[in-house]
Design an enzyme around this catalytic site. Structure first.
Site, PDB file in Angstrom:
ATOM      1  N   ASP A 133       0.860  -1.293  -0.165  1.00 12.69           N
ATOM      2  CA  ASP A 133       0.078   0.261  -0.107  1.00 12.69           C
ATOM      3  C   ASP A 133       0.923   1.272  -0.133  1.00 12.69           C
ATOM      4  OD1 ASP A 133       1.061  -0.074   2.327  1.00 12.69           O
ATOM      5  OD2 ASP A 133      -0.685  -0.795   3.513  1.00 12.69           O
ATOM      6  N   GLU A 149      -0.170  -9.066  -1.392  1.00 10.81           N
ATOM      7  CA  GLU A 149      -0.816  -8.429  -0.012  1.00 10.81           C
ATOM      8  C   GLU A 149      -2.156  -7.573  -0.083  1.00 10.81           C
ATOM      9  OE1 GLU A 149       0.871  -5.244   2.888  1.00 10.81           O
ATOM     10  OE2 GLU A 149       2.020  -7.140   3.827  1.00 10.81           O
ATOM     11  N   GLU A 161      -1.915   5.029   3.124  1.00  5.77           N
ATOM     12  CA  GLU A 161      -1.991   3.711   2.679  1.00  5.77           C
ATOM     13  C   GLU A 161      -3.305   2.983   2.383  1.00  5.77           C
ATOM     14  OE1 GLU A 161      -0.377   4.872   5.154  1.00  5.77           O
ATOM     15  OE2 GLU A 161       1.851   4.581   4.635  1.00  5.77           O
ATOM     16  N   HIS A 171       7.258   5.386  12.655  1.00  5.59           N
ATOM     17  CA  HIS A 171       7.301   6.330  11.369  1.00  5.59           C
ATOM     18  C   HIS A 171       5.983   6.722  10.908  1.00  5.59           C
ATOM     19  CE1 HIS A 171       5.880   3.387   8.273  1.00  5.59           C
ATOM     20  NE2 HIS A 171       6.164   2.454   9.327  1.00  5.59           N
ATOM     21  N   ARG A 199       2.933   8.306   8.897  1.00  2.00           N
ATOM     22  CA  ARG A 199       3.005   9.631   8.758  1.00  2.00           C
ATOM     23  C   ARG A 199       1.623  10.223   9.619  1.00  2.00           C
ATOM     24  NH1 ARG A 199       5.047   9.595   3.634  1.00  2.00           N
ATOM     25  NH2 ARG A 199       5.230  11.556   2.542  1.00  2.00           N
ATOM     26  N   HIS A 250      13.905   5.331  12.269  1.00  2.00           N
ATOM     27  CA  HIS A 250      13.609   5.213  10.766  1.00  2.00           C
ATOM     28  C   HIS A 250      14.415   6.684   9.990  1.00  2.00           C
ATOM     29  CE1 HIS A 250      11.220   6.089   7.140  1.00  2.00           C
ATOM     30  NE2 HIS A 250      10.549   5.042   7.215  1.00  2.00           N
TER      31      HIS A 250
HETATM   32  C1  UD1 Z   1       6.875   4.960   3.315  1.00  2.12           C
HETATM   33  C2  UD1 Z   1       5.682   4.522   3.031  1.00  2.12           C
HETATM   34  C3  UD1 Z   1       4.850   3.898   4.008  1.00  2.12           C
HETATM   35  C4  UD1 Z   1       5.577   2.658   4.513  1.00  2.12           C
HETATM   36  C5  UD1 Z   1       7.011   3.171   5.003  1.00  2.12           C
HETATM   37  C6  UD1 Z   1       7.797   2.194   5.362  1.00  2.12           C
HETATM   38  C7  UD1 Z   1       4.400   5.763   1.408  1.00  2.12           C
HETATM   39  C8  UD1 Z   1       3.492   7.037   1.208  1.00  2.12           C
HETATM   40  N1  UD1 Z   1       4.542   5.669   2.565  1.00  2.12           N
HETATM   41  O1  UD1 Z   1       6.786   5.807   4.184  1.00  2.12           O
HETATM   42  O2  UD1 Z   1       3.462   3.374   3.627  1.00  2.12           O
HETATM   43  O3  UD1 Z   1       4.932   2.065   5.728  1.00  2.12           O
HETATM   44  O4  UD1 Z   1       7.579   3.841   3.845  1.00  2.12           O
HETATM   45  O5  UD1 Z   1       9.139   2.528   6.074  1.00  2.12           O
HETATM   46  O6  UD1 Z   1       4.502   4.977   0.393  1.00  2.12           O
HETATM   47  N2  UD1 Z   1      14.327   8.589   3.841  1.00  2.12           N
HETATM   48  C9  UD1 Z   1      15.792   8.559   3.381  1.00  2.12           C
HETATM   49  N3  UD1 Z   1      16.141   7.351   3.189  1.00  2.12           N
HETATM   50  C10 UD1 Z   1      15.609   6.134   2.953  1.00  2.12           C
HETATM   51  C11 UD1 Z   1      14.163   6.277   3.533  1.00  2.12           C
HETATM   52  C12 UD1 Z   1      13.612   7.462   3.865  1.00  2.12           C
HETATM   53  O7  UD1 Z   1      16.217   9.488   3.573  1.00  2.12           O
HETATM   54  O8  UD1 Z   1      16.093   5.122   3.015  1.00  2.12           O
HETATM   55  C13 UD1 Z   1      13.685   9.983   4.292  1.00  2.12           C
HETATM   56  C14 UD1 Z   1      13.585  11.093   3.335  1.00  2.12           C
HETATM   57  O9  UD1 Z   1      13.605  12.147   3.752  1.00  2.12           O
HETATM   58  C15 UD1 Z   1      12.135  10.927   2.923  1.00  2.12           C
HETATM   59  C16 UD1 Z   1      11.558  10.489   4.088  1.00  2.12           C
HETATM   60  O10 UD1 Z   1      12.493   9.546   4.733  1.00  2.12           O
HETATM   61  O11 UD1 Z   1      11.690  12.086   2.315  1.00  2.12           O
HETATM   62  C17 UD1 Z   1      10.174  10.007   4.264  1.00  2.12           C
HETATM   63  O12 UD1 Z   1      10.293   8.741   3.162  1.00  2.12           O
HETATM   64  P1  UD1 Z   1       8.845   8.211   2.296  1.00  2.12           P
HETATM   65  O13 UD1 Z   1       9.068   7.146   1.573  1.00  2.12           O
HETATM   66  O14 UD1 Z   1       8.088   9.586   1.713  1.00  2.12           O
HETATM   67  O15 UD1 Z   1       7.856   8.159   3.435  1.00  2.12           O
HETATM   68  P2  UD1 Z   1       7.943   6.804   4.891  1.00  2.12           P
HETATM   69  O16 UD1 Z   1       7.402   7.566   5.850  1.00  2.12           O
HETATM   70  O17 UD1 Z   1       9.297   6.224   4.563  1.00  2.12           O
HETATM   71  N1  UDP Z   2      13.176  -3.543   9.878  1.00  2.63           N
HETATM   72  C1  UDP Z   2      14.283  -3.694   9.518  1.00  2.63           C
HETATM   73  N2  UDP Z   2      14.931  -3.063  10.134  1.00  2.63           N
HETATM   74  C2  UDP Z   2      14.802  -2.073  11.344  1.00  2.63           C
HETATM   75  C3  UDP Z   2      13.334  -1.812  11.507  1.00  2.63           C
HETATM   76  C4  UDP Z   2      12.436  -2.643  10.587  1.00  2.63           C
HETATM   77  O1  UDP Z   2      14.650  -4.507   8.763  1.00  2.63           O
HETATM   78  O2  UDP Z   2      15.578  -1.293  11.788  1.00  2.63           O
HETATM   79  C5  UDP Z   2      11.959  -4.458   8.949  1.00  2.63           C
HETATM   80  C6  UDP Z   2      10.716  -5.296  10.097  1.00  2.63           C
HETATM   81  O3  UDP Z   2      11.448  -6.589  10.208  1.00  2.63           O
HETATM   82  C7  UDP Z   2       9.719  -5.200   8.991  1.00  2.63           C
HETATM   83  C8  UDP Z   2       9.790  -4.107   7.993  1.00  2.63           C
HETATM   84  O4  UDP Z   2      11.290  -3.399   8.275  1.00  2.63           O
HETATM   85  O5  UDP Z   2       9.741  -6.258   8.006  1.00  2.63           O
HETATM   86  C9  UDP Z   2       8.840  -3.071   8.523  1.00  2.63           C
HETATM   87  O6  UDP Z   2       8.904  -1.787   7.706  1.00  2.63           O
HETATM   88  P1  UDP Z   2       8.422  -0.531   8.265  1.00  2.63           P
HETATM   89  O7  UDP Z   2       8.017  -0.472   9.701  1.00  2.63           O
HETATM   90  O8  UDP Z   2       9.453   0.462   7.710  1.00  2.63           O
HETATM   91  O9  UDP Z   2       7.086  -0.453   7.233  1.00  2.63           O
HETATM   92  P2  UDP Z   2       5.754  -0.931   7.359  1.00  2.63           P
HETATM   93  O10 UDP Z   2       5.742  -2.391   7.587  1.00  2.63           O
HETATM   94  O11 UDP Z   2       5.026  -0.129   8.554  1.00  2.63           O
HETATM   95  O12 UDP Z   2       5.132  -0.661   6.025  1.00  2.63           O
END
Ligand code: UD1
Ligand code: UDP
Length: 380
Positions: free
Chosen positions: A96, A118, A132, A209, A211, A242
């Site tokens: 999602d 999923e 999501e 994490h 939103r 995160h």
């Molecule tokens: C995203 C997904 C969320 C998922 C989550 C898992 C959307 C809208 N959100 O949210 O569904 O649960 O990932 O973690 O698709 N950033 C980095 N490096 C990384 C990752 C993130 O710098 O490797 C920082 C960046 O500043 C970025 C911010 O994190 O702008 C947010 O990342 P983003 O993918 O927009 O949203 P998540 O909150 O990670």
């Molecule tokens: N996870 C990881 N390292 C971490 C934290 C989480 O590998 O430091 C893994 C965790 O085992 C799970 C996935 O990341 O499988 C969950 O990711 P996240 O919470 O970012 O996203 P969501 O599942 O909420 O979309």
């Protein structure tokens, strides 16, 4: 041979897609062309490296502080160009995230059938989790094949009018991924964590994490953790933070410098699952962690008001506690000091899968392309 294109971009998609990509690559039926959007960067690359997945194409869309619209438009633009020269027979998207829905939309515009892994999770509230819940509903409108992890998610799809013949219950591939690491005692890169593992101290493992929790709610989480750390000096709180700076700025100031709080960079998947296995209690707003921790028998407190994953709540291993500071402190305290309550939650349950979801996924894709029979479903 037909070309199947898995498309993914964030950490949880990469973890859940990894066993599926491996199974597709091993299948004699298809060529597998892996495309990543790079919605996450470090957190995506970390997972691909562990599972030995080398993307064939990388849209590299990440911008710091990216908006939802930017993720959507940059993904659709990138895929539009890719499909012009490299058009797969089917795409596979997972879950999602905005990468997932943008991938589905881009494929739909090009007349490419979409397989949704999923499928069918529903919280019932369009704004929680945001975005999501909307993302997964949009993808359900577009997909040709809906791979529901459980019978609950299948029922959600049927209730929305999806044709039963287009749904297959596979189990969740997160359990396939988990089984690749569990029990392996993968060494921690951070020596602090190795020392902690040897100490036998009780661990509260925290991830956050979402939103919709960012801002005041997350600052409240930080304050709750600080109070728990002060009240329970023997407990160690482990928080793999995160990468999102918005999350770090909200949670970390209240807890930084406390002797019994360990804040780390995101842990490599094998290290994280080992930490899950070591943890006494898990406090999280993550989707994937809600699915993994129950199969390890860990009590999970979920910092949300609703969930699209009711199976482990019904089994008694997961409790929804929201983000109220007082409630978080109270629920952790109860699990630490009420043994009966702890024992009643610490049940190993496996409602989300049996480790064969990727096998069923590949068979279901083969059936979609008239290359095999319909398979029997998870839980049947
Ligand atoms: C995203 C997904 C969320 C998922 C989550 C898992 C959307 C809208 N959100 O949210 O569904 O649960 O990932 O973690 O698709 N950033 C980095 N490096 C990384 C990752 C993130 O710098 O490797 C920082 C960046 O500043 C970025 C911010 O994190 O702008 C947010 O990342 P983003 O993918 O927009 O949203 P998540 O909150 O990670
Ligand atoms: N996870 C990881 N390292 C971490 C934290 C989480 O590998 O430091 C893994 C965790 O085992 C799970 C996935 O990341 O499988 C969950 O990711 P996240 O919470 O970012 O996203 P969501 O599942 O909420 O979309």
């Amino acid at each position: 041979m037909p070309v199947v294109m898995p498309i993914f971009g964030t950490r949880p998609e990469a973890i859940k897609m990894a066993p599926i990509v491996t199974a597709l690559q091993e299948s004699p039926h298809f060529d597998c062309f892996v495309t990543v959007t790079g919605q996450h960067r470090e957190m995506l690359d970390q997972v691909n490296e562990i599972f030995g997945i080398v993307p064939d194409h990388d849209l590299n869309i990440l911008k710091q502080g990216q908006s939802l619209s930017a993720i959507m438009t940059r993904t659709i633009d990138g895929l539009d160009m890719l499909f012009a020269t490299n058009k797969p027979d089917v795409v596979v998207v997972q879950g999602d995230t905005t990468t997932s829905t943008a991938g589905a939309i881009a494929a739909f515009y090009h007349g490419i059938p979409v397989v949704h892994v999923e499928a069918g999770l529903r919280s019932g509230n369009l704004f929680s989790p945001f975005p999501e819940e909307a993302n997964r509903k949009i993808t359900s409108q577009i997909a040709s094949l809906h791979l529901a992890p459980t019978s609950v998610s299948k029922a959600n799809l049927l209730a929305e009018g999806v044709n039963a013949a287009d749904i297959v219950v596979t189990g969740n591939s997160v359990i396939d991924a988990l089984l690749t690491t569990v029990g392996k005692d993968i060494p921690f890169t951070d020596p602090q964590l190795e020392e902690l593992a040897a100490s036998g101290r009780k661990i509260l493992l925290v991830t956050t994490h979402r939103r919709e929790n960012q801002g005041d709610a997350m600052r409240g989480v930080g304050r709750a953790l600080a109070r728990i750390a002060d009240a329970e000096p023997e407990l160690v709180i482990v928080l793999p933070a995160h990468k999102n700076p918005v999350v770090r700025e909200a949670v970390l100031p209240a807890i930084e410098g406390k002797p019994n709080v360990v804040v780390t960079e995101p842990l490599a998947y094998g290290e994280f699952t080992r930490m899950l296995a070591l943890a006494h209690i898990v406090l999280t707003d993550s989707g994937g962690v809600q699915e993994e921790a129950p199969s390890l028998g860990k009590p999970v407190l979920v910092m949300r008001d609703n969930t699209e994953r009711p199976e482990a709540v019904d089994a008694g291993t997961v409790t929804l506690i929201g983000t109220d500071e007082e409630r978080i402190v109270k629920e952790v305290d109860r699990l630490l000091h009420d043994q009966y309550h702890f024992d009643s939650m610490a049940n190993a349950v496996n409602p989300y899968g049996d480790g064969k979801a990727s096998e069923r996924t590949v068979a279901a894709v083969a059936h979609l392309l008239n290359l095999g029979d319909r398979i029997s479903e998870f839980g049947q």
